[in-house]
Design an enzyme around this catalytic site. Structure first.
Site, PDB file in Angstrom:
ATOM      1  N   GLY A  11      20.169 -64.640  66.064  1.00  0.00           N
ATOM      2  CA  GLY A  11      20.028 -65.781  66.959  1.00  0.00           C
ATOM      3  C   GLY A  11      20.847 -65.592  68.228  1.00  0.00           C
ATOM      4  N   VAL A  24      29.395 -53.547  79.501  1.00  0.00           N
ATOM      5  CA  VAL A  24      28.768 -52.600  80.430  1.00  0.00           C
ATOM      6  C   VAL A  24      29.747 -52.199  81.533  1.00  0.00           C
ATOM      7  CG1 VAL A  24      26.939 -52.350  82.166  1.00  0.00           C
ATOM      8  CG2 VAL A  24      26.421 -53.381  79.938  1.00  0.00           C
ATOM      9  N   ARG A  72      15.000 -60.947  65.116  1.00  0.00           N
ATOM     10  CA  ARG A  72      15.358 -60.769  63.712  1.00  0.00           C
ATOM     11  C   ARG A  72      14.285 -59.829  63.168  1.00  0.00           C
ATOM     12  NH1 ARG A  72      19.108 -64.858  62.815  1.00  0.00           N
ATOM     13  NH2 ARG A  72      18.699 -66.894  63.732  1.00  0.00           N
ATOM     14  N   ASP A 103      26.676 -62.256  61.149  1.00  0.00           N
ATOM     15  CA  ASP A 103      26.966 -61.446  59.963  1.00  0.00           C
ATOM     16  C   ASP A 103      25.760 -60.606  59.529  1.00  0.00           C
ATOM     17  OD1 ASP A 103      25.733 -63.841  59.304  1.00  0.00           O
ATOM     18  OD2 ASP A 103      26.566 -63.885  57.282  1.00  0.00           O
ATOM     19  N   THR A 126      27.549 -65.722  67.589  1.00  0.00           N
ATOM     20  CA  THR A 126      26.698 -66.709  66.901  1.00  0.00           C
ATOM     21  C   THR A 126      27.310 -68.076  67.115  1.00  0.00           C
ATOM     22  OG1 THR A 126      26.069 -67.619  64.742  1.00  0.00           O
ATOM     23  CG2 THR A 126      27.893 -66.078  64.737  1.00  0.00           C
ATOM     24  N   ASP A 128      27.430 -70.311  65.043  1.00  0.00           N
ATOM     25  CA  ASP A 128      27.869 -70.875  63.754  1.00  0.00           C
ATOM     26  C   ASP A 128      29.371 -70.772  63.480  1.00  0.00           C
ATOM     27  OD1 ASP A 128      25.171 -71.344  63.380  1.00  0.00           O
ATOM     28  OD2 ASP A 128      24.864 -69.557  62.141  1.00  0.00           O
ATOM     29  N   ASP A 130      30.888 -68.715  61.653  1.00  0.00           N
ATOM     30  CA  ASP A 130      30.936 -68.640  60.187  1.00  0.00           C
ATOM     31  C   ASP A 130      31.308 -67.253  59.676  1.00  0.00           C
ATOM     32  OD1 ASP A 130      28.653 -67.366  61.095  1.00  0.00           O
ATOM     33  OD2 ASP A 130      27.349 -68.148  59.525  1.00  0.00           O
ATOM     34  N   ARG A 172      23.772 -73.060  59.706  1.00  0.00           N
ATOM     35  CA  ARG A 172      23.332 -72.337  58.502  1.00  0.00           C
ATOM     36  C   ARG A 172      24.100 -72.823  57.269  1.00  0.00           C
ATOM     37  NH1 ARG A 172      20.118 -67.803  58.821  1.00  0.00           N
ATOM     38  NH2 ARG A 172      20.606 -67.500  60.981  1.00  0.00           N
ATOM     39  N   ALA A 187      32.871 -89.225  64.853  1.00  0.00           N
ATOM     40  CA  ALA A 187      31.891 -89.633  63.835  1.00  0.00           C
ATOM     41  C   ALA A 187      32.558 -90.380  62.686  1.00  0.00           C
ATOM     42  CB  ALA A 187      31.174 -88.396  63.300  1.00  0.00           C
ATOM     43  N   GLU A 188      31.793 -91.266  62.086  1.00  0.00           N
ATOM     44  CA  GLU A 188      32.280 -92.030  60.935  1.00  0.00           C
ATOM     45  C   GLU A 188      32.425 -91.124  59.719  1.00  0.00           C
ATOM     46  OE1 GLU A 188      30.814 -93.697  63.462  1.00  0.00           O
ATOM     47  OE2 GLU A 188      32.717 -94.753  63.343  1.00  0.00           O
TER      48      GLU A 188
HETATM   49  O1  F6P Z   1      22.699 -68.491  63.292  1.00  0.00           O
HETATM   50  C1  F6P Z   1      22.383 -69.331  64.338  1.00  0.00           C
HETATM   51  C2  F6P Z   1      21.338 -70.353  63.944  1.00  0.00           C
HETATM   52  O2  F6P Z   1      21.071 -71.173  65.053  1.00  0.00           O
HETATM   53  C3  F6P Z   1      21.711 -71.211  62.722  1.00  0.00           C
HETATM   54  O3  F6P Z   1      22.604 -72.241  63.042  1.00  0.00           O
HETATM   55  C4  F6P Z   1      20.356 -71.669  62.264  1.00  0.00           C
HETATM   56  O4  F6P Z   1      20.345 -71.958  60.908  1.00  0.00           O
HETATM   57  C5  F6P Z   1      19.483 -70.463  62.567  1.00  0.00           C
HETATM   58  O5  F6P Z   1      20.155 -69.703  63.553  1.00  0.00           O
HETATM   59  C6  F6P Z   1      18.092 -70.781  63.023  1.00  0.00           C
HETATM   60  O6  F6P Z   1      17.393 -69.588  63.126  1.00  0.00           O
HETATM   61  P1  F6P Z   1      16.036 -69.401  63.946  1.00  0.00           P
HETATM   62  O7  F6P Z   1      16.370 -69.526  65.395  1.00  0.00           O
HETATM   63  O8  F6P Z   1      15.570 -68.043  63.571  1.00  0.00           O
HETATM   64  O9  F6P Z   1      15.111 -70.506  63.513  1.00  0.00           O
END
Ligand code: F6P
Length: 322
Positions: A11, A24, A72, A103, A126, A128, A130, A172, A187-188
């Site tokens: 992504g 670069v 991907r 990852d 990314t 995320d 993560d 994710r 947020a609550e």
């Molecule tokens: O890893 C980045 C991300 O945006 C995640 O947060 C999400 O689950 C996923 O990619 C969505 O993937 P795609 O763009 O392939 O639908």
């Protein structure tokens, strides 16, 4: 003398361009020849390799997405695909490959290094945040900012109508985005994959808020939560609290837009660090942020599990939302 290549994979995330630009220009500074591979590993299989100049990097630091494109790729992950990718790198006489991605992209790079004998280095890119082994991945700050701005808008309607909104954010299998968004947007409640979600508990928090005089509410739902998404959770909670809940799924909006200065700065720093690691003859490493510094960490470290959330952060979000 040295010929190095860079590609983006998985992504896209805001700030990837800053990393590409820094890689670069830092490589050119070392008098390396630099190549860009278009559309991730898929482009590598198709031999979409072109030489990049410093000028090609002009006007991209402020742009979201990635100027190299990304993908991907399923074919790449097969032994035949990996072999073909390695052969294409060898044919183009590429001495080192840098991959900007998450990852999954790092796993791909490790698999490729079984066949490709040049140096390999990763840059964590990314939204995320993560990836184990690094405190930061490029794009997180911008994604959080985008989601917070969206929630600020929803809050106006929530307040005017006295409504509760469930807002689903990306991430994710990680709750990092949800936690930061929840904290920054006031947020609550936040529901994350790292915790077992109990609709009764979510409902009770909202009802307690009502009793205290809260007229509206925001609940941030991480997409990877075990409750099955914001719509499903909202439906269950709605039946328990007896008032209407509106749902908003922010989706890919969170991946786009001009990167924040934070993502530009760390994208740039990681891009430069990747070249430095290559210059120092390292391989199989990525640019990891630890304690505010960039260090080389083994790629394999990044491919095991999901980076844990801090319990203090979870607790803080709950206290703030009480
Ligand atoms: O890893 C980045 C991300 O945006 C995640 O947060 C999400 O689950 C996923 O990619 C969505 O993937 P795609 O763009 O392939 O639908």
């Amino acid at each position: 003398d040295k010929r190095v290549a860079i590609l983006a994979s998985g992504g896209d995330s805001p700030g990837m361009n800053a990393a590409i630009r820094a890689f670069v220009r830092s490589a050119l500074w070392e008098n390396y020849q630099v190549f860009g591979i278009q559309n991730g590993y898929e482009g590598l299989l198709e031999n979409e390799i072109r030489e990049l100049s410093s000028r090609d990097m002009g006007m991209i630091i402020n742009q979201g997405g990635t100027m190299l494109g990304t993908a991907r790729s399923a074919e790449f992950q097969t032994p035949a695909g990996l072999q073909k990718a390695a052969a294409n790198l060898n044919a183009a006489k590429i001495d080192a490959l840098c991959v900007v991605g998450g990852d999954g992209s790092f796993r791909g790079l490790l698999a490729l290094s079984e066949f490709y004998k040049g140096q390999v280095v990763g840059i964590p890119g990314t939204i995320d945040n993560d990836i184990p082994g690094t405190e930061y991945t490029i794009g997180f700050d911008t994604a959080v900012q985008t989601a917070v701005e969206a929630i600020d808008k929803l809050r106006d309607t929530a307040l005017s109508h006295g409504r509760v909104f469930f807002v689903e954010v990306m991430g994710r299998k990680s709750g990092q985005i949800a936690l930061s968004v929840g904290l920054a947007s006031g947020a609550e409640d936040v529901v994350i994959p790292e915790e077992k979600t109990d609709a009764d508990v979510v409902a009770k928090r909202l009802l307690d808020g009502r009793k205290k005089g809260k007229r509206f509410g925001i609940v941030v739902v991480a997409e990877g939560d075990d409750s099955g998404g914001a719509f499903k959770l909202a439906e269950t909670v709605q039946q328990k609290v007896g008032f209407n809940i509106r749902v908003s799924v922010l989706g890919h909006i969170q991946r786009g837009g001009s990167p924040t200065s934070h993502d530009r700065v760390w994208g740039s720093r990681m891009g430069e660090a990747a070249v430095r690691f290559l210059k120092n003859r390292m391989t199989g490493v990525f640019t990891a942020m630890r304690g505010g510094h960039i260090i080389p960490a083994y790629l394999i470290e990044a491919t095991v599990g999901v980076r844990a959330v801090e319990p203090e952060m979870v607790q803080l979000v709950r206290i703030m939302g009480s």
